[in-house]
Design a protein around this motif. Structure first.
Motif, PDB file in Angstrom:
ATOM      1  N   VAL A 174      31.424  36.998  28.174  1.00  0.00           N
ATOM      2  CA  VAL A 174      31.316  37.308  29.598  1.00  0.00           C
ATOM      3  C   VAL A 174      30.931  38.778  29.685  1.00  0.00           C
ATOM      4  O   VAL A 174      31.573  39.634  29.057  1.00  0.00           O
ATOM      5  N   LEU A 175      29.899  39.082  30.438  1.00  0.00           N
ATOM      6  CA  LEU A 175      29.315  40.426  30.505  1.00  0.00           C
ATOM      7  C   LEU A 175      29.360  40.932  31.940  1.00  0.00           C
ATOM      8  O   LEU A 175      29.026  40.199  32.873  1.00  0.00           O
ATOM      9  N   ARG A 176      29.763  42.205  32.119  1.00  0.00           N
ATOM     10  CA  ARG A 176      29.830  42.818  33.449  1.00  0.00           C
ATOM     11  C   ARG A 176      28.909  44.036  33.510  1.00  0.00           C
ATOM     12  O   ARG A 176      28.814  44.807  32.540  1.00  0.00           O
ATOM     13  N   ASP A 177      28.252  44.240  34.647  1.00  0.00           N
ATOM     14  CA  ASP A 177      27.281  45.332  34.786  1.00  0.00           C
ATOM     15  C   ASP A 177      27.951  46.700  34.666  1.00  0.00           C
ATOM     16  O   ASP A 177      29.159  46.848  34.851  1.00  0.00           O
ATOM     17  N   GLY A 178      27.130  47.713  34.390  1.00  0.00           N
ATOM     18  CA  GLY A 178      27.636  49.041  34.078  1.00  0.00           C
ATOM     19  C   GLY A 178      28.326  49.736  35.232  1.00  0.00           C
ATOM     20  O   GLY A 178      29.182  50.605  35.013  1.00  0.00           O
ATOM     21  N   ASN A 179      27.979  49.377  36.471  1.00  0.00           N
ATOM     22  CA  ASN A 179      28.641  49.968  37.633  1.00  0.00           C
ATOM     23  C   ASN A 179      29.830  49.143  38.106  1.00  0.00           C
ATOM     24  O   ASN A 179      30.503  49.532  39.065  1.00  0.00           O
ATOM     25  N   GLY A 180      30.054  48.010  37.470  1.00  0.00           N
ATOM     26  CA  GLY A 180      31.164  47.150  37.899  1.00  0.00           C
ATOM     27  C   GLY A 180      30.962  46.603  39.292  1.00  0.00           C
ATOM     28  O   GLY A 180      31.933  46.386  40.031  1.00  0.00           O
ATOM     29  N   ILE A 181      29.713  46.365  39.678  1.00  0.00           N
ATOM     30  CA  ILE A 181      29.411  45.908  41.043  1.00  0.00           C
ATOM     31  C   ILE A 181      30.022  44.535  41.302  1.00  0.00           C
ATOM     32  O   ILE A 181      30.717  44.316  42.293  1.00  0.00           O
ATOM     33  N   ARG A 182      29.770  43.614  40.400  1.00  0.00           N
ATOM     34  CA  ARG A 182      30.305  42.258  40.554  1.00  0.00           C
ATOM     35  C   ARG A 182      31.632  42.149  39.801  1.00  0.00           C
ATOM     36  O   ARG A 182      31.797  42.742  38.730  1.00  0.00           O
ATOM     37  N   PRO A 183      32.587  41.392  40.326  1.00  0.00           N
ATOM     38  CA  PRO A 183      33.935  41.351  39.745  1.00  0.00           C
ATOM     39  C   PRO A 183      34.041  40.433  38.530  1.00  0.00           C
ATOM     40  O   PRO A 183      33.295  39.460  38.405  1.00  0.00           O
ATOM     41  N   ALA A 184      34.974  40.741  37.640  1.00  0.00           N
ATOM     42  CA  ALA A 184      35.268  39.888  36.487  1.00  0.00           C
ATOM     43  C   ALA A 184      36.699  40.161  36.027  1.00  0.00           C
ATOM     44  O   ALA A 184      37.109  41.319  35.905  1.00  0.00           O
ATOM     45  N   TYR A 185      37.442  39.090  35.770  1.00  0.00           N
ATOM     46  CA  TYR A 185      38.821  39.187  35.295  1.00  0.00           C
ATOM     47  C   TYR A 185      38.992  38.232  34.110  1.00  0.00           C
ATOM     48  O   TYR A 185      38.272  37.230  34.006  1.00  0.00           O
ATOM     49  N   TYR A 186      39.955  38.547  33.237  1.00  0.00           N
ATOM     50  CA  TYR A 186      40.184  37.656  32.107  1.00  0.00           C
ATOM     51  C   TYR A 186      41.666  37.599  31.751  1.00  0.00           C
ATOM     52  O   TYR A 186      42.451  38.489  32.098  1.00  0.00           O
ATOM     53  N   TYR A 187      42.018  36.526  31.030  1.00  0.00           N
ATOM     54  CA  TYR A 187      43.391  36.301  30.579  1.00  0.00           C
ATOM     55  C   TYR A 187      43.326  35.639  29.208  1.00  0.00           C
ATOM     56  O   TYR A 187      42.471  34.777  28.957  1.00  0.00           O
ATOM     57  N   THR A 188      44.209  36.035  28.310  1.00  0.00           N
ATOM     58  CA  THR A 188      44.261  35.436  26.988  1.00  0.00           C
ATOM     59  C   THR A 188      45.706  35.160  26.591  1.00  0.00           C
ATOM     60  O   THR A 188      46.626  35.880  26.988  1.00  0.00           O
ATOM     61  N   ASP A 189      45.892  34.086  25.840  1.00  0.00           N
ATOM     62  CA  ASP A 189      47.164  33.842  25.167  1.00  0.00           C
ATOM     63  C   ASP A 189      46.862  33.085  23.877  1.00  0.00           C
ATOM     64  O   ASP A 189      45.706  33.015  23.448  1.00  0.00           O
ATOM     65  N   ASP A 190      47.856  32.494  23.264  1.00  0.00           N
ATOM     66  CA  ASP A 190      47.637  31.802  21.994  1.00  0.00           C
ATOM     67  C   ASP A 190      46.812  30.533  22.154  1.00  0.00           C
ATOM     68  O   ASP A 190      46.276  30.013  21.170  1.00  0.00           O
ATOM     69  N   GLU A 191      46.707  30.033  23.384  1.00  0.00           N
ATOM     70  CA  GLU A 191      46.021  28.765  23.626  1.00  0.00           C
ATOM     71  C   GLU A 191      44.606  28.932  24.166  1.00  0.00           C
ATOM     72  O   GLU A 191      43.713  28.174  23.803  1.00  0.00           O
ATOM     73  N   VAL A 192      44.429  29.900  25.066  1.00  0.00           N
ATOM     74  CA  VAL A 192      43.170  29.958  25.827  1.00  0.00           C
ATOM     75  C   VAL A 192      42.669  31.393  25.949  1.00  0.00           C
ATOM     76  O   VAL A 192      43.435  32.357  25.858  1.00  0.00           O
ATOM     77  N   ILE A 193      41.369  31.485  26.155  1.00  0.00           N
ATOM     78  CA  ILE A 193      40.718  32.712  26.614  1.00  0.00           C
ATOM     79  C   ILE A 193      39.932  32.302  27.850  1.00  0.00           C
ATOM     80  O   ILE A 193      39.115  31.376  27.781  1.00  0.00           O
ATOM     81  N   VAL A 194      40.199  32.938  28.979  1.00  0.00           N
ATOM     82  CA  VAL A 194      39.585  32.498  30.232  1.00  0.00           C
ATOM     83  C   VAL A 194      39.116  33.708  31.024  1.00  0.00           C
ATOM     84  O   VAL A 194      39.760  34.758  31.011  1.00  0.00           O
ATOM     85  N   ALA A 195      37.989  33.563  31.684  1.00  0.00           N
ATOM     86  CA  ALA A 195      37.475  34.613  32.565  1.00  0.00           C
ATOM     87  C   ALA A 195      36.971  33.984  33.848  1.00  0.00           C
ATOM     88  O   ALA A 195      36.534  32.832  33.856  1.00  0.00           O
TER      89      ALA A 195
END
Length: 585
Positions: free
Chosen positions: A202-223
């Motif tokens: 998952v890639l986010r622009d250099g100015n952070g214009i568009r939002p992106a969040y993520y979460y990880t644990d032993d089971e999943v990686i999600v954004a």
């Protein structure tokens, strides 16, 4: 089935981000040579998420008809259910470019005989330099590519993916791929990709214009684009969901290991403020508080507009997306009213009765649900005369709430872009209640400039603030000043310098924000309506006070974060002056 269920929930919890279609893709790990390992499904039906997952459900039922306990055999169901994979990508389409045909729905897909060269891509973005991107990889644009910035992004990322895969014997470094590709993108973007070998990003622009969040644990990686959708889907606290930093990529390898790596140089953070005002769901606690603050900051200006006469003022909101800002506005009114109550009671000293005290203590802000959207109504008539008649009735009005000729009606909206719905529907509808005055309050400042980074507003003539300023130029005989701005834009265009500065800022300089607001009030009031109408906008200062982490305000101020924004606004002005109706990028 865990992954499919979670993907479905994530997509439904972000359904506000997509009204024109949906899509999903999956990649299977460790498949046999005869098992397809990459699939994609897209839909532009009226209920696209239900359509996609309904088809998957039908496939599961078909398998269960032959073997009822099939879900007890994960390898078997994995082999026979195309959608089932360890990597999954979902997308909701809100069309800002191209048609609403299903082929424009994300994810896009490029196939190859080599696993490491299969790529599927989806994103939340707009790019303003698609033609240059195609040229950079020596591809000529077809009709489809010309209408899709994702097609341009796909070709550039794929170009570097294939090159890196060849150089590493099918084990490409996604960080290198994204460093090379992302440097060429001018725009705001959060984009997710899956590679056939089982890696993803998952890639986010250099100015952070568009939002992106993520979460990880032993089971999943999600954004996802919204923090609240992750929290709800996985039932976790706010501190467990992290923002993906601007200019970074979340990169996952086929073993499930991940890293957050910088792929673009550090730039000024300019996160889109419209995400906080309108676009994201209000379930995120920070967004909720910020929308409350947006309404609260407007309360003093509204009090002045009603001459502090709360007895004869009713407060409401249209549409539902303005509800939280409405609570903030009412809170400001309540704070003022409580202050007055205390001062009045103290001024009585001991000269009061129980009835007098009860009357003062029980005084409330008058709130009413003035309008309710009629979800059954569809403005299917396209001819202007018939369509305007139908638009008037998109909302049902609540009769008997206003004392005719006595009450002022204050209605808050989240933002005012074109003003068409206000003129053709809302003002006309509210006037049927015969209030003394109508005050329309916008929780956003005046939208004066095009947006080209994800929330597509690209034609100057669409903006009610632009049309109001143009009317002021005409009223004052200053048309030559408008032509001078046009000539300066044309001179920059001649030397390919449109990106160097925002010339259109000069267009608004002769007028105060109050003068433009007053003219907007005139423009949104039809000639046959004799009730006074006033429009109040949020100030830029209070916008930033309310939403301190999202400073992207180019649609209000013209301060674009990338050179492409300057090019778009100047080109949009040229297009308006030349009567060209197409988008400016």
């Amino acid at each position: 089935m865990y992954g499919l269920n979670k993907l479905y929930l994530l997509m439904e919890k972000q359904h506000n981000r997509g009204q024109d279609g949906a899509g999903m893709a999956s990649v299977k790990l460790d498949t046999s040579s005869s098992t397809p390992y990459m699939m994609r499904s897209r839909s532009n039906s009226t209920q696209p998420i239900a359509d996609i997952f309904g088809k998957i459900g039908a496939e599961i039922k078909e398998l269960e008809a032959h073997q009822p306990d099939i879900q007890q055999h994960p390898e078997f169901i994995k082999a026979h259910l195309p959608a089932l994979g360890e990597l999954m990508l979902g997308h909701l389409r809100y069309g800002t470019q191209g048609k609403n045909n299903v082929e424009f729905c994300h994810p896009f897909l490029k196939r190859s005989l080599e696993k490491s060269k299969n790529l599927t891509l989806a994103g939340n973005f707009n790019l303003v330099n698609t033609e240059e991107l195609f040229n950079s990889v020596d591809l000529s644009m077809g009709e489809f590519q010309r209408q899709s910035d994702l097609a341009a992004m796909m070709e550039v990322i794929y170009h570097y993916l294939a090159m890196e895969s060849d150089n590493t014997n099918g084990n490409p470094s996604l960080q290198k791929v994204l460093e090379n590709a992302a440097a060429k993108f001018d725009g705001g973007f959060t984009v997710g990709g899956l590679v056939g070998n089982g890696s993803g990003f998952v890639l986010r622009d250099g100015n952070g214009i568009r939002p992106a969040y993520y979460y990880t644990d032993d089971e999943v990686i999600v954004a996802a684009s919204e923090r609240a959708s992750i929290r709800t889907t996985f039932n976790i606290g706010e501190d467990r969901v992290k923002p993906l930093p601007a200019g970074h990529a979340l990169i996952v390898d086929p073993q499930g290991d991940f890293k957050v790596a910088r792929v673009l140089p550090e730039m000024e953070k300019r996160a889109c403020s419209f995400e906080r005002i309108y676009f994201s769901r209000g379930g995120d606690e920070k967004i909720y508080r910020e929308r409350i603050a947006l309404g609260y900051h407007l309360s003093q200006t509204v009090l002045e507009a009603i001459n502090y006469d709360l007895r004869n003022t009713i407060f409401s909101y249209i549409p539902n997306t303005a509800e939280v800002a409405y609570y903030g506005l009412v809170k400001g009114m309540e704070d003022y009213l409580n202050k007055i109550k205390v001062e009045r009671i103290l001024s009585w000293e001991k000269d009061f009765t129980r009835e007098k005290l009860e009357e003062m203590v029980n005084r409330k802000i008058r709130q009413e649900k003035i309008a309710i959207k009629d979800v059954k109504m569809r403005t299917f008539i396209t001819a202007d005369s018939g369509r305007n008649e139908m638009v008037q009735h998109v909302y049902d009005i609540t009769y008997g709430t206003v004392r005719p000729g006595t009450d002022t009606l204050v209605v808050i909206d989240d933002s005012i872009v074109r003003g068409t719905t206000l003129k053709e529907s809302i003002i006309r509808m509210l006037s049927r209640l015969k209030p003394k005055k109508i005050i329309i309050v916008s929780s956003a400042p005046q939208i004066r400039y095009p947006d080209c980074y994800g929330i597509d507003m690209s034609r100057m003539g669409d903006f009610i603030a632009f049309r109001a300023a143009l009317e002021l130029y005409n009223d004052r005989g200053m048309q030559q000043s408008v032509r001078d701005i046009y000539q300066e834009c044309k001179a920059l265009e001649q030397f390919d310098q449109l990106h160097t500065k925002n010339v259109v800022k000069q267009f608004y300089k002769p007028f105060t924000a109050h003068e433009i607001s007053a003219k907007i009030a005139q423009l949104i009031t039809a000639e046959d309506i004799d009730i006074p109408v006033e429009v109040i906008f949020q100030t830029i200062e209070d916008l930033h006070n309310s939403c301190p982490t999202n400073t992207g305000d180019w649609y209000f101020t013209g301060n674009y974060p990338t050179p492409g924004g300057n090019r778009v606004v100047n080109k949009a002005f040229i297009n308006f002056m030349e009567g060209i109706e197409t988008r400016a990028y």
